[in-house]
Each structure stands twice: as C-alpha cells, then as structure tokens.
Design an enzyme around this catalytic site. Structure first.
Site, PDB file in Angstrom:
ATOM      1  N   LYS A   1      31.017  47.263 -18.435  1.00 49.16           N
ATOM      2  CA  LYS A   1      30.885  46.643 -19.752  1.00 49.16           C
ATOM      3  C   LYS A   1      30.496  45.168 -19.641  1.00 49.16           C
ATOM      4  O   LYS A   1      29.761  44.652 -20.506  1.00 49.16           O
ATOM      5  CB  LYS A   1      32.181  46.811 -20.540  1.00 49.16           C
ATOM      6  CG  LYS A   1      32.525  48.267 -20.860  1.00 49.16           C
ATOM      7  CD  LYS A   1      31.425  48.955 -21.661  1.00 49.16           C
ATOM      8  CE  LYS A   1      31.839  50.350 -22.127  1.00 49.16           C
ATOM      9  NZ  LYS A   1      30.811  50.988 -22.971  1.00 49.16           N
TER      10      LYS A   1
ATOM     11  N   TYR B   1      35.236  50.317 -15.184  1.00 47.98           N
ATOM     12  CA  TYR B   1      34.900  50.256 -16.606  1.00 47.98           C
ATOM     13  C   TYR B   1      34.610  48.818 -17.037  1.00 47.98           C
ATOM     14  O   TYR B   1      33.607  48.544 -17.713  1.00 47.98           O
ATOM     15  CB  TYR B   1      36.051  50.832 -17.432  1.00 47.98           C
ATOM     16  CG  TYR B   1      35.777  50.951 -18.907  1.00 47.98           C
ATOM     17  CD1 TYR B   1      34.989  51.978 -19.412  1.00 47.98           C
ATOM     18  CD2 TYR B   1      36.314  50.034 -19.816  1.00 47.98           C
ATOM     19  CE1 TYR B   1      34.745  52.104 -20.771  1.00 47.98           C
ATOM     20  CE2 TYR B   1      36.079  50.142 -21.176  1.00 47.98           C
ATOM     21  CZ  TYR B   1      35.295  51.182 -21.650  1.00 47.98           C
ATOM     22  OH  TYR B   1      35.046  51.299 -22.994  1.00 47.98           O
TER      23      TYR B   1
END
Length: 242
Positions: A159, A155
C-alpha cells in the site's frame, strides 16, 4: 454527473469494490466489474446496477497480478464499452504474519496483487485515456501504507508502494488530462477485515467506530468528479492516521 462514462473497478464483486461500483453507477457511470473468483457475486452487482440505476454493467474474471490477463481484459472492455474514463484499483489480498516468520510466497502474493495488479491495470488502461485525453485513476491504498502495521509488512509495503505509484503516475499523466489519486481507508467493516471488535487499535479512532464501504465509495465519487485534484491521498479512516 458521470453519465456516459464507463468505470472499471477491480475487486468489484464485494465489500468496498461493490460499494464503489454502485455509487458510480448511481451517478450515471456504466460499470465494468473485474472479479477474481466469485462470478455470482459479480453478476449480482452488475444486475443491481442495471436494474436500479439503468446503466450498462458487465463482469470480467481476471487475475490482476497477471500482466497478459489484464491486457486481454482491457481489450474486452474496450470492445464492449468502446472506451473507459475511470479506473478504480481496489483488488487486494492479505497474508498477514510476523516479519520474522513470513513465507516468501506470502510476501510475493500480496505485492503481486495489491501493487503490481494496479500497475498492470494502469499500464493497459492508459492507452484508452491517452486517446480520449481524459482519465481518472483511483487507487485504493490504506492507512497501513502511511503508518505501518505490525504483522502486515507485506500489506503495508504494497500500500505504501501504491501511494508512490499514485504520485508518480499523477505527475507523469497530468499533462495528458489524466488524474491519479489514492484513497487510504482505515478500519472498514468488510469480509476482509473480519471481526475487529477486540482490536485495540479501534480505541485509537477519534470518531469511535469502524467505517463502512459506503464511506470509501463516497470518497471515490468525489475523486471521480474533482477535476482539479490529482496526486492526492485521501484518508477515510475516522482520523486514526492524523
């Protein structure tokens, strides 16, 4: 302020995405709501936009990780709305786990949706923006992409990549009248974050609370109308990443 414009929002059926759709609609923007699986939730958001704000709104099912599917969806949006001036890349998933034990498919799935999905949408929407010599791209990143987070290497990487994509796109497209910015939310109370009351990181938030989807939507509203801002990463995190 956005009357006559059309906003395309991925992951727009719930949480942060739904709040952004409604906020932009309240400012006069028509809404193209892209969702992954919950058609009823997406239609509820569209109906709210139509009834409460008097704008056009339509839902589109699409897996943003699929290059061809996003191309087809953008073509449908063009046919329905004529064009679009705003793109919000909000679609995202998590597959948390420790790095030493993370499955390859969990890493790939998160990167495909969170990062490649944003690329796919920008890639296909840019043609509309170039023809209009106007465009606003808002990528929903995360403070995890700025400072990392244990158990979220996939994740956080997605990002962080989204922030890099934002800055590169901003430099590449600025001369065409197209702006590209990112929002980096912190702990926001949504279905995705779940119950965080016991998370020790909450004690590190200077403002002392989790954020609400509307906090992120307010930031998106600002970026949608801030004509001299591009390449920026706007934290909406209560100060946790300062």
């Amino acid at each position: 302020m956005l009357k006559g414009k059309t906003a395309v929002v991925t992951g727009g059926s719930r949480g942060i995405g739904a709040a952004i759709v409604c906020k932009l609609a309240s400012m006069g923007a028509n809404a193209a709501v892209i969702y992954a699986g919950n058609a009823a939730a997406a239609e509820n958001v569209c109906e709210k936009c139509r009834q409460e704000y008097g704008v056009q709104a339509k839902a589109y099912q699409c897996n943003v990780a699929d290059f061809s599917a996003t191309k087809e969806t953008v073509a449908k949006i063009k046919a329905d709305f004529g064009t679009a001036q705003i793109l919000v890349n909000n679609a995202g998933i998590t597959r948390d786990g420790l790095l030493a034990m993370m499955k390859e498919e969990d890493f790939d799935a998160v990167l495909s949706t969170n990062l490649k999905g944003a690329f796919n949408m920008i890639r296909h929407m840019t043609g509309l923006f170039l023809r209009a010599r106007e465009g606003c791209i808002i990528n929903i990143a995360s403070v995890s992409g700025m400072m990392g987070n244990a158990g979220q290497c996939n994740y956080s990487a997605s990002k962080a990549g989204l922030i890099g994509l934002t800055k590169s796109a901003a430099k590449e497209l600025a001369s065409k009248g197209i702006r590209c910015n990112a929002i980096a939310p912190g702990f926001i109370a949504t279905d995705m974050t779940g119950n965080q009351t016991d998370n020790p990181l909450l004690r590190m938030i200077p403002l002392g609370r989790m954020g609400e989807p509307e906090d992120v939507a307010d930031a998106a509203a600002y970026l949608a109308s801030a004509e001299y801002v591009t390449g920026e990463v706007l934290r909406v995190d209560g100060g946790i990443a300062m």
